[in-house]
Design an enzyme around this catalytic site. Sequence first.
Site, mmCIF file in Angstrom:
data_model
loop_
_atom_site.group_PDB
_atom_site.id
_atom_site.type_symbol
_atom_site.label_atom_id
_atom_site.label_comp_id
_atom_site.label_asym_id
_atom_site.label_seq_id
_atom_site.Cartn_x
_atom_site.Cartn_y
_atom_site.Cartn_z
ATOM 1 N N TYR A 19 0.071 -52.387 4.167
ATOM 2 C CA TYR A 19 -0.651 -52.618 5.449
ATOM 3 C C TYR A 19 -2.030 -53.186 5.534
ATOM 4 C CZ TYR A 19 2.673 -48.968 6.249
ATOM 5 O OH TYR A 19 3.708 -47.957 6.291
ATOM 6 N N PRO A 51 10.327 -43.730 13.971
ATOM 7 C CA PRO A 51 10.672 -42.164 14.432
ATOM 8 C C PRO A 51 11.265 -42.186 15.748
ATOM 9 C CG PRO A 51 8.282 -42.083 14.436
ATOM 10 C CD PRO A 51 8.706 -43.378 13.724
#
Length: 279
Positions: free
Chosen positions: A56, A203
């Site tokens: 990231y 998710p």
Amino acid sequence: MASTAFRIGGDLEVRRLGFGAMHLPTGPGPVREASLAVARRAVELGVTLIDTAYLYGGGANEELLAEALHPYPDDLQITTKVGVARSGSSGEWKLDGRPVMLREQVEQALLRLRVERIELLQLHRIDPETPLADQVGTLRDLRAEGKIGRIGLSEVTVDELNQAREIVDIASVQNRYNLLDREHEPVLTACEAAGIAFLPWRPVAWGDSGARAEVASVATALDATPTQVALAWLLGHSPVILPIPGTARIAHLEENLRAERLDIPPLYRDRLDRLSEGA
């Protein structure tokens, strides 16, 4: 109502509903200030597990979290991932699980996060060009040296998980998984049997519009949002699931965390359980 806590590795207690920091912008100016505010608000609201990775931003996300939250509250755990690096020739990201690279990335993560030990360190992906025993063995050695506390894997099969567990204890698995994408259900089942934390990434992703309509109808019936329904379903689906939804907005963060209080009655849970059959 599902339990709100889990002990990773049997001893590291965290709130099950965590926060994924991947979407936080790390640039300068107002966008960075907004990202710092989101991270701090997550901790204010009781989040004790934050997920990041070297991938990231090449460590920029880790630096952002340290700027926002260091010195860390005693109960806050920041888990990061290693094993992906930029190619020297092209600058593109590629898997790199060589022991020398894993060691270097862990050492750099310790510096960026301003800690002496990373309580949960995950291998971002298994590098097919490096023997699994070398990759997991290196993390085992780093654990023995006190630089990491527990070892996790990401995007693994049941067979890969079993192979790794023959070498070292595995405390967590981070695979893609959500209400409509249950490809890794066998891995979740294996984690459940072994008491291994399962951190689903992506998710709250949806499938086709029909499936979204079904989720939306359940959300309306429960006076909740579809995102809250998706997260509450995960929390109730298995006691080892630790969702780490990410966002760059405080309002969305607060919405996500309220999912912990949403109880899905059996009638609606049955409807949601059946969604993956046609996804």
